[in-house]
Design a protein around this motif. Structure first.
Motif, mmCIF file in Angstrom:
data_model
loop_
_atom_site.group_PDB
_atom_site.id
_atom_site.type_symbol
_atom_site.label_atom_id
_atom_site.label_comp_id
_atom_site.label_asym_id
_atom_site.label_seq_id
_atom_site.Cartn_x
_atom_site.Cartn_y
_atom_site.Cartn_z
ATOM 1 N N HIS A 52 61.412 -59.967 18.896
ATOM 2 C CA HIS A 52 62.314 -60.083 17.738
ATOM 3 C C HIS A 52 63.524 -59.170 17.927
ATOM 4 C CE1 HIS A 52 63.675 -58.517 13.780
ATOM 5 N NE2 HIS A 52 63.494 -59.756 13.347
ATOM 6 N N ALA A 53 63.279 -57.927 18.325
ATOM 7 C CA ALA A 53 64.371 -56.969 18.504
ATOM 8 C C ALA A 53 65.290 -57.379 19.652
ATOM 9 C CB ALA A 53 63.814 -55.573 18.744
ATOM 10 N N VAL A 54 64.704 -57.862 20.763
ATOM 11 C CA VAL A 54 65.521 -58.290 21.908
ATOM 12 C C VAL A 54 66.418 -59.457 21.515
ATOM 13 C CG1 VAL A 54 65.446 -59.329 24.215
ATOM 14 C CG2 VAL A 54 63.919 -57.427 23.647
ATOM 15 N N LEU A 55 65.878 -60.412 20.771
ATOM 16 C CA LEU A 55 66.674 -61.564 20.340
ATOM 17 C C LEU A 55 67.809 -61.117 19.420
ATOM 18 C CD1 LEU A 55 63.787 -64.121 19.706
ATOM 19 C CD2 LEU A 55 65.546 -64.281 21.490
ATOM 20 N N LEU A 56 67.496 -60.259 18.448
ATOM 21 C CA LEU A 56 68.541 -59.808 17.523
ATOM 22 C C LEU A 56 69.593 -58.964 18.225
ATOM 23 C CD1 LEU A 56 66.760 -60.932 15.248
ATOM 24 C CD2 LEU A 56 67.301 -58.884 13.936
ATOM 25 N N ALA A 57 69.138 -58.069 19.131
ATOM 26 C CA ALA A 57 70.081 -57.190 19.830
ATOM 27 C C ALA A 57 71.019 -57.968 20.735
ATOM 28 C CB ALA A 57 69.319 -56.154 20.647
ATOM 29 N N SER A 58 70.669 -59.215 21.062
ATOM 30 C CA SER A 58 71.477 -60.028 21.966
ATOM 31 C C SER A 58 72.460 -60.926 21.230
ATOM 32 C CB SER A 58 70.551 -60.895 22.839
ATOM 33 O OG SER A 58 69.620 -60.092 23.535
ATOM 34 N N THR A 59 72.516 -60.821 19.905
ATOM 35 C CA THR A 59 73.431 -61.669 19.137
ATOM 36 C C THR A 59 74.770 -60.967 18.959
ATOM 37 O OG1 THR A 59 72.615 -60.748 17.040
ATOM 38 C CG2 THR A 59 71.544 -62.740 17.866
ATOM 39 N N PRO A 60 75.879 -61.731 18.913
ATOM 40 C CA PRO A 60 77.209 -61.122 18.743
ATOM 41 C C PRO A 60 77.329 -60.289 17.475
ATOM 42 C CG PRO A 60 77.411 -63.415 19.438
ATOM 43 C CD PRO A 60 75.958 -63.182 19.144
ATOM 44 N N ALA A 61 76.698 -60.726 16.382
ATOM 45 C CA ALA A 61 76.835 -60.000 15.116
ATOM 46 C C ALA A 61 76.262 -58.593 15.226
ATOM 47 C CB ALA A 61 76.135 -60.772 13.993
ATOM 48 N N VAL A 62 75.065 -58.476 15.806
ATOM 49 C CA VAL A 62 74.440 -57.158 15.941
ATOM 50 C C VAL A 62 75.207 -56.314 16.950
ATOM 51 C CG1 VAL A 62 72.355 -55.951 16.709
ATOM 52 C CG2 VAL A 62 72.159 -57.948 15.226
#
Length: 865
Positions: A613-623
Motif C-alpha cells: 500500500h505504501a509503495v503504491l501511494l509513494a509512487s503516485t505524482p500527488a504524494v
C-alpha cells in the motif's frame, strides 16, 4: 487493557504461576510476586527505586536466576497474548463493508483502479532476510511458544464444548510447563547453516502460503470475480537472503557454506512445491466429459507416456478419465525428481515447470472450467513465479578492503587463504547460477564502497576466478558513512565508465541497485542527522538516475531497532524522497523482525499489504509532489536540526574515555556470551577502543538493556533546541508545521517518541552510575530531558505515545516487569564489574543471571539490535 487481551494474559499468567509453584514450590512463586508488586508500586511512586533494588539484591543468586526465568517466560506469554489480540482485531475489522486502512483494497480506492493497474505492471517488493544476530530466543524456545500459540487459538475458538475446552487448557498447561523447563540460553554457538535452517521456519510455516493470498487480495481489489478469470495481479514479491551469503566480518561464512545454504533453500522450496502440486492435483477430479483437455495437454500427456510409461500408466489407473489430474500429479512427480536430482525426469528450470502449469490452466479455461483454472492452480503459479526453485535470491556481501587486498596478493603471486576464499566464493556463485539460474544468486554487495574502483575489483576477481566463464554479477555499492553517502552520486558516475557495468545495464534494461546503510550511519552521526543525510542521499541519487537514464532501486539496509533505522515499515516507505520509490522497494528484514512480521500468517499478510500500500501511494505524482513541496519548504530547518544534533552526538561519543565508559555501564561484553549468531560482535579483539571497532547491533542492543536507548534519540533535543533558539519563537511553529506536513520529519519524531517511551530515566541512572563518570551521566540525562520535553512540545502531545494507543498500552503493560529484570541485571552487572575476588562458581552464577535478564529484557522490549 481490552477484556479479551486481559483474559488471555490472566489465563497464561495464571498457568505459568501454577507451573512455577509446582516446580519451585510456593515460596518461589511468592518471591516472584513480591518483586512484581514492588516494581508496580515503584511505578506508582509508592516505594522508591532503591527499595526495589534492595529487594532484588537480597535473594541468593540461584533464587534470583529462577525469578529472572519466571519474568522472561511471562514476557514470551504476554507477547503471544498480544499477537493473538492483534489477529483478532484484524479479523473483526475486516468486515468487507470497506477496505481495511493501509490494505491493498485501500490502495486501489486511493490511487484509482486504472492507475494501480499501471503501477502493478512495474511493482517490485524485495524483502531480504538477514542473519544479523538480533534474535535472542533459542529456536527451541520459539518452537515452544508456537505450540502454546496453537493451543491458545484452540482454547479461544468459538463453539467449543466444555470437555474440549478443558482438554485444551490441560494442553496449554503442559506446553507452558515445557517452556519453563526449556533452557532460555544457548549453550553452543550458532553456525551459519543453523541460521539458514532457522529462517526456513518462516518460509515453511508462513511465507509460502501467505504470498499468493496477498496477490489474490490485490487481484480482488483490481477487478470483480477473482478466481474465475485471468488474474489482473502479478507476482511482484521476490525474497532475498543474506543468510549464508553475508561474509563481511564473518569468517564463518565460506564458499562451502554459501553452496550449502542454497541447497537447503532449494530443498525447502521444492518440497513445498511438490506438496502443493500433489494437493491440487489430487483435488482436481475434473472428468474429461465436463472439461475436455486441450490438444496441447493431450499431446503433452502422450509424450509423457512415451518417455515414462510406467509412471503415467499408474497415474491413469488412479485417475481414469481425469486428464488434468493426471497431468498435475505427473508434474508433482517431476518436482520430486528435481529435488532428488533424478535427471531423466527432473525439471531443468522453473520456467519449464511454469510452462507446464500454464498449459494445464489454459486447458481448463478452454474446457469451460475457469474456476479450476484461476483458483488454487493460479496460487501455485504465483508461488513458482515468486520462489522459483531457489526460494530466495542468495546475496553475497564482502568488505571492499578484502577485495583490494586480494587483488594486491594476486598481482604479487602469493595468494593467502582469505584470497582463495574470495575466488572460491565467485566459483560458487557460478555453480549456483548453472544449477538454479541467474536469479538465484547474482547480486554482490560491496560494504564501504568508496569509489568505482571498489566495484571494478569484484569484476576483476571474477575474471581471475573463472576467466570468460565468470558468473553474471550485479555488483551493488553499499554507502554507510556520512561522507560516503554524500559522495555516492560521483561513485555511481564512475561506475558508468566501467565496461562490466555498461554490459549489465545494456542487458537488464538499465537497472542499477544501490544500498544505503542505516545502522552504521546512525552509529556515526546519531539518529536525527543520519535520517536527514540518508534522505539527502536519496534525493541526490534519484536526480542522478534521472540524468543518466538509469532505473534505480534503492536498497534500504534498515535494522529492527529504532537506533538502526527501524520502525513501522509502511511509514518508512512514505517518508522516502520523491521519485526514489517508483514502484520498487527493497529492504532488509533482520533478526527478531523476521519472526515478528512473518511468524503468523495473518500478521505476515497484513505487513505485506501495508508495505505494498505504501509503495503504491509513494509512487503516485500527488504524494511525490506533496512530499517535494514539504521537503523544499523545511530544508533549512532540517539542516539546522541535523547540524546541531550531530554536534551534540559527537560531543558525547567521540569524547576521550567514552568507549570504555560504555563498556562499563552496559552488558556489552556479556552480550557476546549469548551466542546470538555466527557473526562476531566486533571487529578485532579486545575491548573497543572506539565506536568504529563496534558493530551497530551490539551498540544498540547494549543501550536497550540499560533502558537508556541512547541510539534511538540522542542529539535530537539539541537539534530541535537550535531551531527554537535561533528563530525567536517562530522556530517552534516551523517545527510543528514540519511535523504536520513532512512525512520524513513526522516519522523521525514518531520513532524518537517510541524510543523515549521505552527509556526509563530512574533505572537508566543506576546503569550510568556504574561507569564512574558523572560528567558523561549528566550529559546523557540532560539530553534525554531536553529531547523528551521538546518532542512533546513539537508533537503537541501531553505524554509520550499519546496518539499511539495500542503501542502505548503495550509499553505500559511490560514496563513494570522489564523493571524487575533490569534490577536483577543491575545486581549481576554491578557485582561482576566490582568482582575481583569472585571465585569461578560465583562468576558463572552471576553471568547466568545477567544473561537470563538480558534475554528477558529483550523479550519485554520486543527488540534487541
Amino acid at each position: 487493557m481490552p477484556d479479551e487481551l486481559r483474559a488471555d494474559v490472566r489465563l497464561l499468567g495464571g498457568l505459568l504461576g501454577q507451573v512455577i509453584a509446582e516446580h519451585g514450590g510456593p515460596d518461589l512463586l511468592a518471591d516472584v510476586e513480591r518483586l512484581r508488586k514492588a516494581v508496580i508500586a515503584a511505578r506508582r511512586r509508592e516505594v522508591s527505586v532503591d527499595e526495589v533494588a534492595a529487594l532484588a539484591a537480597e535473594w541468593p543468586v540461584e533464587r534470583a536466576v529462577q525469578i529472572a526465568r519466571a519474568f522472561t517466560c511471562y514476557f514470551h506469554l504476554a507477547n503471544l497474548a498480544e499477537e493473538h489480540y492483534r489477529i483478532r482485531i484484524l479479523r473483526e475489522r475486516d468486515t468487507g463493508a470497506a477496505p481495511l486502512p493501509e490494505s491493498l483494497g485501500a490502495a486501489v480506492a486511493e490511487v484509482g483502479r486504472e492507475r494501480t493497474a499501471e503501477l502493478v505492471r512495474e511493482l517490485e517488493l524485495r524483502p531480504v532476510l538477514t542473519a544479523h544476530p538480533t534474535e535472542a530466543r533459542r529456536r527451541a524456545v520459539a518452537t515452544a511458544i508456537q505450540r502454546i500459540s496453537t493451543q491458545l487459538a484452540e482454547y479461544n475458538a468459538p463453539a467449543r464444548g466444555a470437555g474440549e475446552r478443558a482438554e485444551t487448557r490441560r494442553r496449554l498447561l503442559e506446553e507452558i510447563d515445557l517452556l519453563w523447563r526449556t533452557s532460555q540460553l544457548r549453550h553452543t554457538k550458532l553456525d551459519p547453516l543453523d541460521e539458514v535452517r532457522t529462517a526456513m521456519a518462516a518460509f515453511d510455516e508462513t511465507l509460502f502460503r501467505v504470498v499468493p493470498s496477498v496477490y489474490r487480495s490485490l487481484d480482488a481489489a483490481l477487478g470483480l470475480d477473482t478466481g474465475s478469470r485471468p488474474p489482473l495481479a502479478r507476482a511482484y514479491i521476490r525474497y532475498g537472503s543474506w543468510i549464508g551469503g553475508d561474509r563481511d566480518g564473518n569468517p564463518n561464512v565460506t564458499a562451502s557454506v554459501t553452496r550449502q545454504a542454497m541447497l537447503i533453500q532449494a530443498e525447502h522450496v521444492l518440497t513445498a512445491l511438490e506438496n502443493a502440486t500433489t494437493r491440487i492435483g489430487r483435488s482436481l477430479t475434473v472428468a474429461r466429459t465436463y472439461a475436455p483437455p486441450s490438444p496441447a495437454l493431450r499431446a503433452a500427456l502422450a509424450e509423457a507416456e512415451d518417455a515414462h510409461p510406467d509412471l503415467v500408466s499408474e497415474l491413469a489407473t488412479r485417475s481414469p478419465r481425469e486428464p488434468h489430474r493426471q497431468w498435475l500429479l505427473f508434474l508433482a512427480a517431476r518436482i520430486a525428481a528435481t529435488r532428488r536430482r533424478e535427471m531423466d525426469l527432473a525439471y531443468r528450470s522453473p520456467a519449464d515447470f511454469l510452462a507446464d502449469l500454464r498449459m494445464c490452466q489454459e486447458s481448463l479455461a478452454q474446457g469451460g472450467a475457469p474456476r479450476q483454472a484461476y483458483g488454487e492452480l493460479q496460487h501455485l503459479i504465483w508461488q513458482v513465479e515468486t520462489f522459483g526453485f531457489h526460494l530466495a535470491e542468495l546475496e553475497v556481501r564482502q568488505h571492499s578492503q578484502v577485495h583490494a587486498a586480494a587483488l594486491e596478493e594476486i598481482a604479487k603471486g602469493a595468494v593467502s587463504e582469505r584470497t582463495e576464499e574470495v575466488l572460491a566464493t565467485i566459483r560458487v556463485i557460478a555453480w549456483i547460477q548453472e544449477r538454479f539460474g541467474t536469479t538465484a544468486c547474482s547480486r554482490y554487495v560491496v560494504s564501504f564502497t568508496r569509489s568505482a574502483r571498489d566495484i571494478a575489483a569484484v569484476y576483476e576477481l571474477a575474471a581471475h576466478a573463472l576467466g570468460d566463464r565468470a558468473p553474471v554479477l550485479d555488483v551493488v555499492p553499499l554507502f554507510e558513512s556520512g561522507e560516503d553517502l554524500a559522495n555516492a552520486p560521483s561513485v555511481l558516475s564512475g561506475m558508468l565508465e566501467l565496461p562490466a557495468v555498461q554490459a549489465r545495464l545494456a542487458a537488464n534494461d538499465r537497472r542499477l541497485e544501490v544500498m544505503l546503510g542505516y545502522s552504521d550511519s546512525a552509529k556515526e552521526l546519531g539518529p536525527a542527522a543520519a535520517t536527514l543525510k540518508l534522505y539527502d542521499a536519496q534525493e541526490a541519487l534519484t536526480a542522478w538516475a534521472r540524468a543518466n537514464d538509469v532505473r534505480l532501486t534503492l536498497f534500504h539496509g534498515r535494522g529492527g531497532a529504532l537506533g538502526r533505522g527501524g520502525g513501522p515499515a509502511n511509514r518508512a516507505v512514505l517518508a522516502q524522497a520523491p521519485g526514489s520509490v517508483s514502484g520498487r522497494f527493497k529492504v532488509t528484514e533482520q533478526g527478531e523482525v523476521i519472526f515478528a512480521r512473518y511468524g503468523h500468517a495473518a500478521i505476515a499478510r497484513r505487513h505485506m499489504e501495508q508495505v505494498t500500500h505504501a509503495v503504491l501511494l509513494a509512487s503516485t505524482p500527488a504524494v511525490e509532489e506533496r512530499t517535494a513541496v514539504a521537503a523544499d519548504r523545511f530544508r533549512a530547518l532540517a539542516e539546522t536540526v541535523a547540524t546541531a544534533s550531530e554536534r551534540a552526538y559527537r560531543a558525547l561519543t567521540e569524547a576521550p574515555g567514552f568507549p570504555e565508559w560504555f563498556g562499563l555501564v552496559s552488558p556489552l561484553e556479556e552480550i557476546g556470551l549469548l551466542r546470538l549468531g555466527s557473526r562476531p560482535a566486533r571487529r578485532g579483539l579486545g575491548a573497543p577502543r572506539s565506536l568504529d571497532d563496534l558493530r551497530a547491533i551490539p551498540w544498540v542492543f547494549a543501550w536497550a538493556q540499560t533502558r537508556v536507548n541512547l541510539p534511538g534519540w540522542y542529539g535530537l533535543g539539541s537539534g530541535l533546541d537550535a531551531v527554537i533558539s535561533a528563530e525567536d519563537g517562530a522556530g517552534l511553529k516551523e517545527l510543528q508545521a514540519a511535523y504536520a506536513e513532512w512525512p520524513l520529519f513526522a516519522s523521525l519524531l514518531d520513532n524518537v517518541e517510541m524510543s523515549l517511551a521505552k527509556t526509563d530515566r530512574a533505572i537508566a541512572e543506576r546503569y550510568l552510575a556504574l561507569g564512574g563518570r558523572e560528567d558523561f551521566s549528566a550529559q546523557v540525562l540532560a539530553e534525554y530531558d531536553l529531547t523528551r520535553r521538546l518532542v512533546l512540545t513539537v508533537t503537541g502531545h501531553s505524554r509520550l505515545l499519546e496518539n499511539r494507543r495500542v503501542l502505548s498500552r503495550a509499553v505500559q503493560l511490560r514496563d513494570p516487569y522489564v523493571d524487575a529484570l533490569s534490577h536483577l541485571q543491575l545486581r549481576a552487572l554491578a557485582a561482576l564489574r566490582a568482582g575481583d575476588e569472585l571465585d569461578e562458581q560465583e562468576r558463572e552464577q552471576l553471568n547466568t543471571l545477567l544473561l537470563l535478564s538480558v534475554n528477558g529484557v529483550a523479550a519485554g522490549l520486543q527488540n534487541t539490535g
